[in-house]
Scaffold this motif. Structure first.
Motif, short mmCIF file in Angstrom:
data_model
loop_
_atom_site.label_atom_id
_atom_site.label_comp_id
_atom_site.label_asym_id
_atom_site.label_seq_id
_atom_site.Cartn_x
_atom_site.Cartn_y
_atom_site.Cartn_z
N ALA A 191 -2.09 11.72 -43.41
CA ALA A 191 -3.30 11.56 -44.22
C ALA A 191 -2.96 11.18 -45.66
CB ALA A 191 -4.13 12.85 -44.19
N LEU A 192 -1.96 11.83 -46.23
CA LEU A 192 -1.58 11.53 -47.61
C LEU A 192 -1.05 10.11 -47.76
CD1 LEU A 192 0.11 14.94 -48.48
CD2 LEU A 192 -1.98 14.02 -49.53
N LEU A 193 -0.26 9.66 -46.78
CA LEU A 193 0.26 8.30 -46.84
C LEU A 193 -0.88 7.28 -46.73
CD1 LEU A 193 3.48 8.58 -44.62
CD2 LEU A 193 3.37 8.28 -47.11
N MET A 194 -1.85 7.56 -45.89
CA MET A 194 -3.00 6.66 -45.76
C MET A 194 -3.76 6.56 -47.08
SD MET A 194 -3.15 5.23 -42.77
CE MET A 194 -4.82 4.61 -42.89
N PHE A 195 -3.98 7.69 -47.73
CA PHE A 195 -4.71 7.66 -48.98
C PHE A 195 -3.88 7.05 -50.11
CE2 PHE A 195 -7.85 10.41 -47.00
CZ PHE A 195 -9.03 9.96 -47.60
N ALA A 196 -2.56 7.18 -50.05
CA ALA A 196 -1.72 6.53 -51.04
C ALA A 196 -1.84 5.01 -50.93
CB ALA A 196 -0.26 6.96 -50.87
N ALA A 197 -1.78 4.51 -49.70
CA ALA A 197 -1.95 3.07 -49.48
C ALA A 197 -3.35 2.63 -49.90
CB ALA A 197 -1.70 2.74 -48.01
N ARG A 198 -4.35 3.46 -49.63
CA ARG A 198 -5.74 3.14 -49.98
C ARG A 198 -5.91 3.07 -51.49
NH1 ARG A 198 -8.28 6.74 -46.71
NH2 ARG A 198 -8.11 5.09 -45.13
N SER A 199 -5.27 3.97 -52.20
CA SER A 199 -5.36 3.96 -53.66
C SER A 199 -4.86 2.64 -54.24
CB SER A 199 -4.54 5.13 -54.23
OG SER A 199 -4.55 5.11 -55.64
N ALA A 200 -3.73 2.16 -53.70
CA ALA A 200 -3.20 0.88 -54.16
C ALA A 200 -4.15 -0.26 -53.83
CB ALA A 200 -1.82 0.63 -53.55
N SER A 201 -4.72 -0.23 -52.63
CA SER A 201 -5.64 -1.29 -52.22
C SER A 201 -6.89 -1.31 -53.09
CB SER A 201 -6.04 -1.09 -50.75
OG SER A 201 -6.92 -2.10 -50.32
N ILE A 202 -7.41 -0.14 -53.41
CA ILE A 202 -8.61 -0.07 -54.25
C ILE A 202 -8.33 -0.65 -55.63
CG2 ILE A 202 -10.14 1.53 -55.47
CD1 ILE A 202 -9.98 3.33 -52.96
N SER A 203 -7.24 -0.24 -56.24
CA SER A 203 -6.97 -0.64 -57.62
C SER A 203 -6.46 -2.07 -57.74
CB SER A 203 -5.97 0.32 -58.28
OG SER A 203 -4.72 0.29 -57.61
N GLU A 204 -5.74 -2.55 -56.72
CA GLU A 204 -5.11 -3.87 -56.82
C GLU A 204 -5.87 -4.98 -56.11
OE1 GLU A 204 -0.91 -3.82 -55.91
OE2 GLU A 204 -0.76 -1.72 -56.56
N VAL A 205 -6.69 -4.63 -55.13
CA VAL A 205 -7.37 -5.66 -54.35
C VAL A 205 -8.89 -5.53 -54.41
CG1 VAL A 205 -7.66 -6.68 -52.05
CG2 VAL A 205 -5.41 -5.83 -52.76
N ILE A 206 -9.41 -4.38 -54.00
CA ILE A 206 -10.85 -4.25 -53.79
C ILE A 206 -11.64 -4.31 -55.09
CG2 ILE A 206 -12.68 -2.75 -52.90
CD1 ILE A 206 -10.62 -1.72 -50.83
N LEU A 207 -11.31 -3.45 -56.05
CA LEU A 207 -12.08 -3.43 -57.29
C LEU A 207 -11.95 -4.73 -58.08
CD1 LEU A 207 -11.66 0.25 -58.55
CD2 LEU A 207 -13.61 -0.79 -57.39
N PRO A 208 -10.75 -5.31 -58.21
CA PRO A 208 -10.67 -6.60 -58.92
C PRO A 208 -11.48 -7.70 -58.24
CG PRO A 208 -8.50 -5.60 -58.81
CD PRO A 208 -9.39 -4.78 -57.93
#
Length: 213
Positions: free
Chosen positions: A67-84
């Motif tokens: 679960a923690l690894l999934m959310f770590a990857a998700r955090s990067a995706s949110i900040s680097e891909v989705i929000l921009p």
């Protein structure tokens, strides 16, 4: 047109990646810039974590660690891909998002749902998809579609009972989620599934009757 965030969810073999790529291309044909994203992955960190999460040699993996690894990857995706992408005015079509953590880690692995909710609040915050599509199919069909000579990844090696728990988790989340969730029967032919997806996304575009072009 305001940028929108669309997520495709479902167990293995329901066609998430194929349909996400199709929808991104369809949106571009409607004159809407679209970015395709995937979880875990899509960023340098996310791809490294994806390799760990799918590695059949790292098994068993503690459910909380998964679960923690999934959310770590998700955090990067949110900040680097989705929000921009959303900030630039582009639509985002994501192959998996936070519902995967509820379905796989909570319902599938047995991680207390309160722990997943806490990570959701901390990492995802108020970011919510405008539309979450649950691509639903029986586990035996999904796994049969994934069958082939390639070595199975760590998730694909799981039992039918595991994937049935995951499937029921998705359906329960959809029942609780209200109008921003739809369930699409992914056991049908590709063209039939695409028609439903285009209709649903077309409603976000304001189309009375979406056309598949």
């Amino acid at each position: 047109m305001t940028a929108r965030f669309i997520v495709l969810e479902g167990i293995e073999g329901t066609g998430k990646s194929t349909h996400a790529a199709y929808l991104a291309d369809w949106l571009a044909k409607q004159g809407q810039p679209a970015v395709a994203a995937r979880e875990p992955g899509g960023t340098p960190l996310g791809e490294r974590l994806r390799a760990l999460l799918l590695d059949p040699g790292i098994s068993p993996m503690p459910p909380q660690a998964e679960a923690l690894l999934m959310f770590a990857a998700r955090s990067a995706s949110i900040s680097e891909v989705i929000l921009p992408a959303l900030a630039s005015g582009a639509w985002v079509v994501c192959d998996r998002f936070v519902e995967s953590s509820y379905a796989y880690q909570a319902y599938g692995r047995g991680v207390p749902i309160e722990q997943v909710r806490a990570l959701d609040r901390q990492i995802v915050g108020k970011l919510r998809p405008d539309l979450t599509v649950i691509l639903d199919a029986p586990p035996e069909l999904g796994l049969a579609r994934k069958a082939g000579p390639e070595k199975k990844d760590r998730f694909e090696q799981e039992s039918l009972k595991f994937f049935e728990r995951v499937r029921q988790g998705y359906l329960q989340r959809a029942r609780e989620g209200g109008g921003r969730y739809i369930v699409v029967d992914a056991s049908r032919k590709l063209a039939e599934v695409r028609k439903d997806l285009v209709t649903a996304v077309g409603q976000l575009l304001g189309h009375k009757a979406s056309r598949d072009n």
